[in-house]
Scaffold this motif. Structure first.
Motif, PDB file in Angstrom:
ATOM      1  N   ARG A 473       0.831  -1.213   0.000  1.00 45.17           N
ATOM      2  CA  ARG A 473       0.000   0.000   0.000  1.00 45.17           C
ATOM      3  C   ARG A 473       0.861   1.256   0.000  1.00 45.17           C
ATOM      4  O   ARG A 473       0.585   2.213  -0.735  1.00 45.17           O
ATOM      5  CB  ARG A 473      -0.915  -0.003   1.220  1.00 45.17           C
ATOM      6  CG  ARG A 473      -1.903   1.158   1.257  1.00 45.17           C
ATOM      7  CD  ARG A 473      -2.658   1.212   2.573  1.00 45.17           C
ATOM      8  NE  ARG A 473      -1.800   1.629   3.671  1.00 45.17           N
ATOM      9  CZ  ARG A 473      -1.500   2.892   3.948  1.00 45.17           C
ATOM     10  NH1 ARG A 473      -1.982   3.879   3.197  1.00 45.17           N
ATOM     11  NH2 ARG A 473      -0.720   3.186   4.969  1.00 45.17           N
ATOM     12  N   TRP A 476       1.996   2.194  -3.286  1.00 44.84           N
ATOM     13  CA  TRP A 476       0.885   2.439  -4.205  1.00 44.84           C
ATOM     14  C   TRP A 476       0.537   1.217  -5.065  1.00 44.84           C
ATOM     15  O   TRP A 476      -0.091   1.349  -6.116  1.00 44.84           O
ATOM     16  CB  TRP A 476       1.163   3.647  -5.106  1.00 44.84           C
ATOM     17  CG  TRP A 476       0.806   4.939  -4.468  1.00 44.84           C
ATOM     18  CD1 TRP A 476       1.590   5.672  -3.635  1.00 44.84           C
ATOM     19  CD2 TRP A 476      -0.429   5.643  -4.565  1.00 44.84           C
ATOM     20  NE1 TRP A 476       0.928   6.786  -3.208  1.00 44.84           N
ATOM     21  CE2 TRP A 476      -0.314   6.809  -3.781  1.00 44.84           C
ATOM     22  CE3 TRP A 476      -1.619   5.429  -5.254  1.00 44.84           C
ATOM     23  CZ2 TRP A 476      -1.346   7.739  -3.654  1.00 44.84           C
ATOM     24  CZ3 TRP A 476      -2.646   6.343  -5.142  1.00 44.84           C
ATOM     25  CH2 TRP A 476      -2.497   7.480  -4.337  1.00 44.84           C
ATOM     26  N   LEU A 478      -1.907  -0.749  -4.961  1.00 48.81           N
ATOM     27  CA  LEU A 478      -3.175  -0.830  -4.236  1.00 48.81           C
ATOM     28  C   LEU A 478      -3.920  -2.130  -4.509  1.00 48.81           C
ATOM     29  O   LEU A 478      -4.538  -2.701  -3.611  1.00 48.81           O
ATOM     30  CB  LEU A 478      -4.039   0.378  -4.592  1.00 48.81           C
ATOM     31  CG  LEU A 478      -3.406   1.750  -4.308  1.00 48.81           C
ATOM     32  CD1 LEU A 478      -4.386   2.864  -4.630  1.00 48.81           C
ATOM     33  CD2 LEU A 478      -2.945   1.851  -2.869  1.00 48.81           C
ATOM     34  N   ILE A 503      -6.938   2.296   1.854  1.00 48.88           N
ATOM     35  CA  ILE A 503      -6.986   2.228   0.389  1.00 48.88           C
ATOM     36  C   ILE A 503      -8.237   2.937  -0.121  1.00 48.88           C
ATOM     37  O   ILE A 503      -8.184   3.750  -1.050  1.00 48.88           O
ATOM     38  CB  ILE A 503      -6.958   0.764  -0.082  1.00 48.88           C
ATOM     39  CG1 ILE A 503      -5.585   0.138   0.204  1.00 48.88           C
ATOM     40  CG2 ILE A 503      -7.286   0.670  -1.573  1.00 48.88           C
ATOM     41  CD1 ILE A 503      -5.495  -1.328  -0.109  1.00 48.88           C
TER      42      ILE A 503
END
Length: 815
Positions: A473, A476, A478, A503
């Motif tokens: 996370r 990024w 995600l 997120i």
């Protein structure tokens, strides 16, 4: 010019000091750093260069080794300076003065050592050997036995022998080296028979051994166990040497592994051949056994040395298991060598294991993960030329042990006891030293896609998936993070629920984020309450925020407790607390003999990087709960508010290369709009891996108009995993009107970091692209309802969110 050319001792002493000074200038060290490298006190080194007294032979030898100078000529000058006989290379006796030996030439293992304070890197093995860096020595019971034997030999004139018995890398050779240091001052010599072979050299020259000689038989199996009858002949020669009073005193020191000691001392059965009768007689009553590990008392002594600044022992205490400090220190350099010389496949497996450990996996890593992840660490050429059994070859290579029975990557054997947690059937553990090296070496690198796919597919433990999900996370990734969080979140894991909430919040799905934050808080996540507090504060709902803060304070959140306490504290009470702190600091200053806290802090700053001052300050910092003396000084300075002292403090620390001090100075220069100075300081700090300095450098270069330099550091930060900086690269491309380049960077982000392409386009200022982002995830982390739209700037290209036409589940793709 040799020592014999000097007519008086004073001239010899002057020449000795001139050579030491020249060596110091050539190597570029201060006397403080020289003292640390030589293992001597600062006063001892200073007196060697300037005092009227002649330095000891041991001091001269240590300085010679630290400066990379030949010891024998310096010892000859020292002998001439005291009016004694000069040391000559052509003497009939074997060996040379003890002080002239480098301990590594006597097979004392080079030890692992951090390169410099704050660098986070480690000294390679060959550089450690050249620098002759040895960790502080911790005496144990076998050292007392050996010291008594050495002292008796020196005092009564009788020859003696001792053989230290212990497993690989338990400290046998280092113990012998420490024991003979007391003989160096008395002018004893040391002979290490080695060439052409150990056995041949010993047999040829044992007759030349004279009184006051140490015979060094490290790895004594090469002497006593030599074939063709050489071992027994050496045993007989040693027996003659030790029992001839006219040739004493002589000290014979050796080392053996337990299996060799058992073989040489074993009494054969009736009728069996007796291969080592003379060796058995020679070793009788002369064996000193070493333990495999440090007991509690020895570990406490090592901890004290580490607290006083011995960074090698600190590294060993942190990385060694079950008190096996010497094994860790001896094996670490060889582990590093094995890593650097590994085949591409073996190195790929190690890199995957290093990244897994630094990003959140447990100690034991599934073989299936290592196999899947390793592929992304290989270039196309390396991958295409792999053998069919490449993994088996790599694991066999990495499983071979080095000193101390350490292996780069070893298989974990599952326990059979039902109550003991077991590892996966095929799991491997990375060597602790390589784990620490990987955290330093790879700290600015982001793993390839194969790593993340392997993590999702092969790690099953909830805590591991959560830890890896959080690192994904923060980088990024995600979609990967959501996949890692999903299974633990379904079982109510608080940190997994928090990760999913963050997120959703990042992607603007506030309703789902709020629900998940609530679930995480109910499951016990205090951090979720902290996030909710700031969400409510940003929304202007201060009443709800205070209620959340009170709940967090009751749950043990220190920051929330301070906020709640501050709200209930009057101005008068806060002022009284500040006065109490000031009074405490004033009392400390007065006790140290200073008129004010600022004067006290100024003095601390001036002395903090001297040997005595650093040792004192380090102890004081530990007593006050700080690991780094600089952090302790910084905390004091911040409470005084005296910027002049703060800058003096940072300048003193920066002179030693302390990354945080360099960064703080860069901040000051940047605030004064001295961008050139800020860039210089930040680049020095960033070069050591200081993340905040690297981030600052990117922005300062951009402010200074250096687009190329700014792009370089933005990309470095993106490699570390901060994809905001990758967006900055695209923005810089747009500033120079390179729209195609900007779009290429956005696509790079989508392809390499896991950010959805449509989300990337939201970072641009183009409103047409921003309108394409009705982005969201469902509470379980899966994409919400699909949609599609044309991609501006790429005719015929469509962005998909959700299931694409071929049915594959994606967040975004281009077709």
């Amino acid at each position: 010019m040799t020592a014999q050319n000097f007519e008086n001792p004073a001239a010899a002493l002057d020449e000795l000091r001139a050579r030491l000074e020249a060596g110091l200038v050539a190597i570029g060290l201060t006397k403080t750093l020289l003292a640390r490298r030589a293992g001597l006190g600062r006063t001892t080194v200073s007196e060697a260069f300037s005092a009227a007294d002649v330095p000891s032979a041991q001091t001269v030898g240590a300085l010679a080794r630290a400066l990379g100078l030949a010891p024998v000529p310096l010892l000859a000058l020292r002998a001439a300076a005291v009016g004694g006989p000069a040391v000559s290379e052509g003497e009939t006796s074997v060996g040379r003065p003890i002080a002239a030996w480098n301990p590594h030439d006597l097979e004392v293992h080079p030890a692992a050592a951090p390169a410099s304070a704050g660098s986070g890197s480690l000294i390679p093995a060959e550089q450690q050997r050249a620098a002759s860096v040895l960790p502080g020595y911790v005496r144990r019971p076998h050292d007392d036995q050996l010291a008594k034997l050495v002292a008796a030999t020196a005092s009564d004139g009788r020859s003696r022998m001792a053989v230290l018995v212990g497993s690989s890398s338990t400290g046998k050779t280092r113990a012998c080296w420490e024991a003979v240091q007391s003989l160096a001052e008395a002018g004893w010599r040391l002979w290490h028979p080695f060439d052409p072979t150990r056995a041949e050299a010993a047999l040829a020259d044992l007759a030349r051994v004279e009184p006051h000689m140490v015979v060094w038989l490290n790895e004594a199996q090469h002497y006593l166990g030599a074939g063709r009858g050489l071992g027994e002949r050496i045993g007989a020669a040693l027996h003659s040497l030790l029992t001839d009073p006219a040739r004493g005193p002589v000290l014979v020191l050796g080392t053996l592994w337990p299996e060799y000691a058992e073989a040489y001392t074993k009494i054969p059965r009736v009728g069996e051949e007796d291969p080592h009768p003379l060796a058995r007689e020679l070793l009788a009553g002369r064996l000193i056994h070493l333990p495999d590990s440090f007991d509690a008392s020895a570990q406490a002594a090592a901890q004290a040395l580490a607290g006083a600044g011995d960074r090698q022992l600190a590294l060993a205490l942190k990385g060694a298991s079950d008190g096996r400090l010497t094994q860790f220190l001896a094996g670490a350099p060889e582990l590093l060598h094995r890593y650097e010389m590994a085949s591409p496949a073996a190195r790929a497996v190690l890199n995957a294991a290093m990244d897994a450990r630094r990003l959140g996996s447990g100690l034991h890593q599934p073989l299936s993960f290592l196999e899947a992840a390793a592929e992304g660490y290989l270039t196309d050429d390396e991958y295409d030329t792999l053998a069919d059994n490449w993994l088996e070859q790599a694991l066999a290579d990495l499983g071979r042990p080095v000193h101390g029975n350490l292996a780069p990557l070893r298989r974990v054997r599952p326990r059979s006891e039902p109550r003991v947690p077991t590892s996966p059937a095929s799991a491997y553990r990375l060597a602790d030293y390589l784990e620490q090296h990987g955290r330093s070496l790879r700290r600015l690198l982001c793993p390839p896609a194969s790593f993340w796919h392997g993590a999702c597919d092969h790690f099953t433990a909830a805590d591991e998936r959560v830890a890896l999900g959080e690192t994904a996370r923060l980088r990024w990734r995600l979609r990967t993070a959501a996949e890692l969080f999903r299974a633990p979140a379904a079982t109510g894991h608080p940190e997994a629920l928090l990760g999913l909430a963050r997120i959703h919040y990042t992607l603007g799905s506030d309703q789902h984020a709020e629900e998940l934050y609530g679930l995480a808080a109910d499951a016990g996540s205090v951090a979720a309450l902290g996030d909710l507090y700031w969400k409510r504060m940003r929304a202007g709902d201060e009443n709800t925020a205070r209620l959340i803060d009170q709940r967090a304070a009751k749950a043990g959140d220190l920051v929330a407790t301070l906020r709640v306490s501050s709200e209930n504290t009057s101005e008068e009470e806060r002022a009284a607390q500040e006065e109490e702190f000031a009074a405490e600091q004033a009392a400390v200053a007065a006790a140290e003999g200073y008129a004010s806290v600022v004067d006290y802090l100024t003095a601390l700053t001036k002395e903090s990087w001297t040997d005595t001052g650093y040792t004192r300050l380090r102890r004081q910092a530990y007593d006050n709960g700080y690991e780094d003396p600089y952090d302790y000084l910084f905390s004091l300075w911040s409470r005084t508010g005296n910027d002049e002292v703060g800058k003096r403090l940072c300048e003193a620390a920066a002179a030693t290369g302390h990354p945080e001090a360099l960064y703080q100075l860069a901040v000051w220069e940047s605030e004064s709009e001295e961008h050139a100075a800020a860039v210089d300081l930040a680049s020095r700090a960033a070069g050591t891996g200081h993340i905040k300095a690297a981030r600052m450098l990117a922005w300062n270069l951009e402010a200074a108009g250096d687009i190329a330099g700014a792009e370089h550091w933005h990309r470095r930060m993106a490699e570390y995993g901060d994809d905001e900086h990758l967006m900055s690269v695209a923005r810089l491309r747009q500033q120079v009107h390179d729209t195609a380049g900007a779009l290429a960077v956005y696509r790079e982000a989508a392809a390499t970091t896991g950010i959805d392409l449509v989300h990337c386009l939201c970072w641009t200022q183009d409103t047409a692209w921003q309108d394409l982002c009705p982005y969201g995830l469902d509470p379980d982390g899966t994409p919400s309802a699909p949609w599609q739209a044309p991609l501006p700037g790429s005719p015929g290209t469509t962005c998909w969110h959700g299931p694409s036409p071929d049915g594959s589940a994606v967040h975004a793709s281009t077709t």
